[in-house]
Write a protein that holds these residues in place. Structure first.
Motif, PDB file in Angstrom:
ATOM      1  N   LEU A 108      45.711  43.029  53.278  1.00 55.84           N
ATOM      2  CA  LEU A 108      45.523  44.401  52.836  1.00 55.84           C
ATOM      3  C   LEU A 108      46.892  45.073  52.834  1.00 55.84           C
ATOM      4  O   LEU A 108      47.524  45.193  53.871  1.00 55.84           O
ATOM      5  CB  LEU A 108      44.580  45.098  53.823  1.00 55.84           C
ATOM      6  N   PHE A 109      47.375  45.428  51.662  1.00 58.53           N
ATOM      7  CA  PHE A 109      48.690  46.064  51.539  1.00 58.53           C
ATOM      8  C   PHE A 109      48.602  47.102  50.421  1.00 58.53           C
ATOM      9  O   PHE A 109      47.692  47.074  49.602  1.00 58.53           O
ATOM     10  CB  PHE A 109      49.805  45.032  51.298  1.00 58.53           C
ATOM     11  N   PRO A 110      49.539  48.071  50.412  1.00 64.45           N
ATOM     12  CA  PRO A 110      49.395  49.250  49.555  1.00 64.45           C
ATOM     13  C   PRO A 110      49.148  49.004  48.070  1.00 64.45           C
ATOM     14  O   PRO A 110      48.347  49.710  47.458  1.00 64.45           O
ATOM     15  CB  PRO A 110      50.712  50.002  49.763  1.00 64.45           C
ATOM     16  N   SER A 111      49.785  48.037  47.473  1.00 61.40           N
ATOM     17  CA  SER A 111      49.638  47.890  46.022  1.00 61.40           C
ATOM     18  C   SER A 111      48.285  47.326  45.602  1.00 61.40           C
ATOM     19  O   SER A 111      47.964  47.322  44.414  1.00 61.40           O
ATOM     20  CB  SER A 111      50.775  47.038  45.449  1.00 61.40           C
ATOM     21  N   LEU A 112      47.473  46.905  46.560  1.00 57.46           N
ATOM     22  CA  LEU A 112      46.118  46.476  46.211  1.00 57.46           C
ATOM     23  C   LEU A 112      45.221  47.675  45.904  1.00 57.46           C
ATOM     24  O   LEU A 112      44.219  47.533  45.214  1.00 57.46           O
ATOM     25  CB  LEU A 112      45.501  45.647  47.337  1.00 57.46           C
ATOM     26  N   GLY A 113      45.600  48.856  46.397  1.00 58.41           N
ATOM     27  CA  GLY A 113      44.813  50.051  46.121  1.00 58.41           C
ATOM     28  C   GLY A 113      44.679  50.328  44.632  1.00 58.41           C
ATOM     29  O   GLY A 113      43.557  50.420  44.106  1.00 58.41           O
ATOM     30  N   PRO A 114      45.795  50.439  43.907  1.00 62.84           N
ATOM     31  CA  PRO A 114      45.669  50.689  42.468  1.00 62.84           C
ATOM     32  C   PRO A 114      45.000  49.535  41.722  1.00 62.84           C
ATOM     33  O   PRO A 114      44.276  49.755  40.750  1.00 62.84           O
ATOM     34  CB  PRO A 114      47.110  50.874  41.991  1.00 62.84           C
ATOM     35  N   SER A 115      45.222  48.309  42.181  1.00 64.84           N
ATOM     36  CA  SER A 115      44.579  47.163  41.517  1.00 64.84           C
ATOM     37  C   SER A 115      43.065  47.234  41.692  1.00 64.84           C
ATOM     38  O   SER A 115      42.310  47.044  40.730  1.00 64.84           O
ATOM     39  CB  SER A 115      45.111  45.845  42.090  1.00 64.84           C
ATOM     40  N   ALA A 116      42.615  47.518  42.907  1.00 66.01           N
ATOM     41  CA  ALA A 116      41.174  47.636  43.159  1.00 66.01           C
ATOM     42  C   ALA A 116      40.589  48.809  42.376  1.00 66.01           C
ATOM     43  O   ALA A 116      39.481  48.725  41.838  1.00 66.01           O
ATOM     44  CB  ALA A 116      40.914  47.798  44.652  1.00 66.01           C
ATOM     45  N   TYR A 117      41.342  49.891  42.295  1.00 71.86           N
ATOM     46  CA  TYR A 117      40.886  51.055  41.529  1.00 71.86           C
ATOM     47  C   TYR A 117      40.656  50.673  40.062  1.00 71.86           C
ATOM     48  O   TYR A 117      39.630  51.018  39.474  1.00 71.86           O
ATOM     49  CB  TYR A 117      41.903  52.186  41.639  1.00 71.86           C
ATOM     50  N   LEU A 118      41.625  49.969  39.475  1.00 73.34           N
ATOM     51  CA  LEU A 118      41.474  49.564  38.074  1.00 73.34           C
ATOM     52  C   LEU A 118      40.277  48.641  37.890  1.00 73.34           C
ATOM     53  O   LEU A 118      39.528  48.769  36.919  1.00 73.34           O
ATOM     54  CB  LEU A 118      42.744  48.877  37.581  1.00 73.34           C
ATOM     55  N   LEU A 119      40.080  47.712  38.814  1.00 69.72           N
ATOM     56  CA  LEU A 119      38.931  46.808  38.724  1.00 69.72           C
ATOM     57  C   LEU A 119      37.621  47.582  38.891  1.00 69.72           C
ATOM     58  O   LEU A 119      36.639  47.313  38.199  1.00 69.72           O
ATOM     59  CB  LEU A 119      39.027  45.721  39.786  1.00 69.72           C
ATOM     60  N   ALA A 120      37.603  48.535  39.806  1.00 68.34           N
ATOM     61  CA  ALA A 120      36.367  49.240  40.150  1.00 68.34           C
ATOM     62  C   ALA A 120      35.949  50.286  39.139  1.00 68.34           C
ATOM     63  O   ALA A 120      34.772  50.612  39.043  1.00 68.34           O
ATOM     64  CB  ALA A 120      36.521  49.899  41.519  1.00 68.34           C
ATOM     65  N   THR A 121      36.906  50.825  38.379  1.00 67.11           N
ATOM     66  CA  THR A 121      36.570  51.944  37.507  1.00 67.11           C
ATOM     67  C   THR A 121      36.268  51.549  36.070  1.00 67.11           C
ATOM     68  O   THR A 121      35.977  52.405  35.252  1.00 67.11           O
ATOM     69  CB  THR A 121      37.697  52.999  37.507  1.00 67.11           C
ATOM     70  N   GLY A 122      36.335  50.286  35.741  1.00 63.16           N
ATOM     71  CA  GLY A 122      35.946  49.855  34.412  1.00 63.16           C
ATOM     72  C   GLY A 122      37.046  49.131  33.677  1.00 63.16           C
ATOM     73  O   GLY A 122      38.135  48.935  34.194  1.00 63.16           O
ATOM     74  N   ARG A 180      44.752  46.284  29.195  1.00 66.36           N
ATOM     75  CA  ARG A 180      46.184  46.061  29.397  1.00 66.36           C
ATOM     76  C   ARG A 180      46.547  45.944  30.869  1.00 66.36           C
ATOM     77  O   ARG A 180      47.643  45.525  31.200  1.00 66.36           O
ATOM     78  CB  ARG A 180      47.001  47.192  28.772  1.00 66.36           C
ATOM     79  N   ALA A 181      45.673  46.364  31.772  1.00 65.11           N
ATOM     80  CA  ALA A 181      46.045  46.376  33.183  1.00 65.11           C
ATOM     81  C   ALA A 181      45.033  45.683  34.073  1.00 65.11           C
ATOM     82  O   ALA A 181      45.272  45.505  35.251  1.00 65.11           O
ATOM     83  CB  ALA A 181      46.224  47.818  33.650  1.00 65.11           C
ATOM     84  N   GLU A 182      43.902  45.293  33.539  1.00 70.39           N
ATOM     85  CA  GLU A 182      42.839  44.755  34.360  1.00 70.39           C
ATOM     86  C   GLU A 182      42.472  43.362  33.854  1.00 70.39           C
ATOM     87  O   GLU A 182      42.691  43.039  32.711  1.00 70.39           O
ATOM     88  CB  GLU A 182      41.630  45.704  34.272  1.00 70.39           C
ATOM     89  N   GLY A 183      41.932  42.565  34.697  1.00 69.51           N
ATOM     90  CA  GLY A 183      41.565  41.208  34.363  1.00 69.51           C
ATOM     91  C   GLY A 183      42.441  40.248  35.145  1.00 69.51           C
ATOM     92  O   GLY A 183      43.546  40.588  35.566  1.00 69.51           O
ATOM     93  N   ALA A 184      41.925  39.066  35.341  1.00 68.05           N
ATOM     94  CA  ALA A 184      42.592  38.086  36.209  1.00 68.05           C
ATOM     95  C   ALA A 184      44.032  37.815  35.790  1.00 68.05           C
ATOM     96  O   ALA A 184      44.935  37.810  36.630  1.00 68.05           O
ATOM     97  CB  ALA A 184      41.784  36.791  36.225  1.00 68.05           C
ATOM     98  N   TYR A 185      44.257  37.591  34.520  1.00 65.90           N
ATOM     99  CA  TYR A 185      45.617  37.256  34.079  1.00 65.90           C
ATOM    100  C   TYR A 185      46.600  38.377  34.398  1.00 65.90           C
ATOM    101  O   TYR A 185      47.681  38.137  34.932  1.00 65.90           O
ATOM    102  CB  TYR A 185      45.627  36.949  32.575  1.00 65.90           C
ATOM    103  N   HIS A 186      46.213  39.602  34.076  1.00 66.70           N
ATOM    104  CA  HIS A 186      47.110  40.741  34.296  1.00 66.70           C
ATOM    105  C   HIS A 186      47.297  41.038  35.782  1.00 66.70           C
ATOM    106  O   HIS A 186      48.426  41.236  36.236  1.00 66.70           O
ATOM    107  CB  HIS A 186      46.590  41.987  33.581  1.00 66.70           C
ATOM    108  N   VAL A 187      46.210  41.097  36.520  1.00 68.58           N
ATOM    109  CA  VAL A 187      46.299  41.488  37.929  1.00 68.58           C
ATOM    110  C   VAL A 187      47.020  40.413  38.742  1.00 68.58           C
ATOM    111  O   VAL A 187      48.008  40.702  39.422  1.00 68.58           O
ATOM    112  CB  VAL A 187      44.905  41.793  38.513  1.00 68.58           C
ATOM    113  N   ILE A 188      46.548  39.185  38.674  1.00 68.86           N
ATOM    114  CA  ILE A 188      47.177  38.112  39.463  1.00 68.86           C
ATOM    115  C   ILE A 188      48.576  37.829  38.940  1.00 68.86           C
ATOM    116  O   ILE A 188      49.536  37.728  39.715  1.00 68.86           O
ATOM    117  CB  ILE A 188      46.314  36.834  39.446  1.00 68.86           C
TER     118      ILE A 188
END
Length: 188
Positions: free
Chosen positions: A46-60, A64-72
């Motif tokens: 659990l580290f700070p930059s996971l917050g925005p990543s989880a937000y993008l995944l959770a909100t729809g 350009r910023a969400e999905g396995a290829y982009h996030v990982i």
């Protein structure tokens, strides 16, 4: 325009409490999972930059910023760029310790600043070249470049944590959304 006017909803806008609560539930699921892993393993899953990543995944969907290829991919590029800059420029320094001294024009702070700048340049170019485009990963590169998580093991933990976040989202959160009808309808 006053603050209350800025906060009020106009006739053209609607607040969707269901969507907002759905996103909140989805983010909660992500962080209960990652927090449990961190707590149970003693590793920084659990580290700070996971917050925005989880937000993008959770909100729809945001292609350009969400999905396995982009996030990982974005976090992997960022972690490697941050580690490269850190090892070459600021190896052994930690930003918290350097600023604690409060010394003006400190060589240590200067090296950390340069490490962060180089890491951001490398991350930006790396994400553009690889088409990973995940802005949240820019926080990851700074976490690494500033000495907060700057060992090879910690880089591996970063990439594994991000992969687990994405996998958990795909396998658990999306099924939970389907089962209980809590998928946000309005990606933001």
């Amino acid at each position: 325009m006053g603050l209350l006017e800025k906060l009020s909803v106009t006739a053209d806008e609607t607040m969707d409490l269901r969507d907002d609560l759905s996103a909140g539930i989805n983010v909660t699921l992500h962080f209960v999972f990652l927090g449990g892993l961190a707590w149970g393993s003693g590793q920084p899953f659990l580290f700070p930059s996971l917050g925005p990543s989880a937000y993008l995944l959770a909100t729809g969907d945001n292609p350009r910023a969400e999905g396995a290829y982009h996030v990982i991919g974005g976090h992997a590029v960022a972690a490697i760029a941050g580690l490269l800059a850190y090892v070459v420029i600021a190896d052994g320094l930690v930003v918290v310790d350097a600023f604690e001294a409060g010394e003006r024009f400190s060589t240590d702070v200067g090296r950390l600043v340069l490490s962060g700048i180089v890491a951001m340049i490398l991350t930006t170019i790396g994400m553009l070249w690889s088409n990973t485009n995940h802005p949240a990963a820019c926080a990851t590169t700074l976490i690494v470049a500033l000495g907060l998580m700057s060992t090879v093991v910690e880089i591996a933990v970063i990439v594994v944590a991000v992969a687990l976040l994405v996998g958990f989202h795909a396998v658990v959160v999306e099924r939970f959304q389907d089962l209980y009808g809590v998928e946000p309808e309005d990606p933001r």
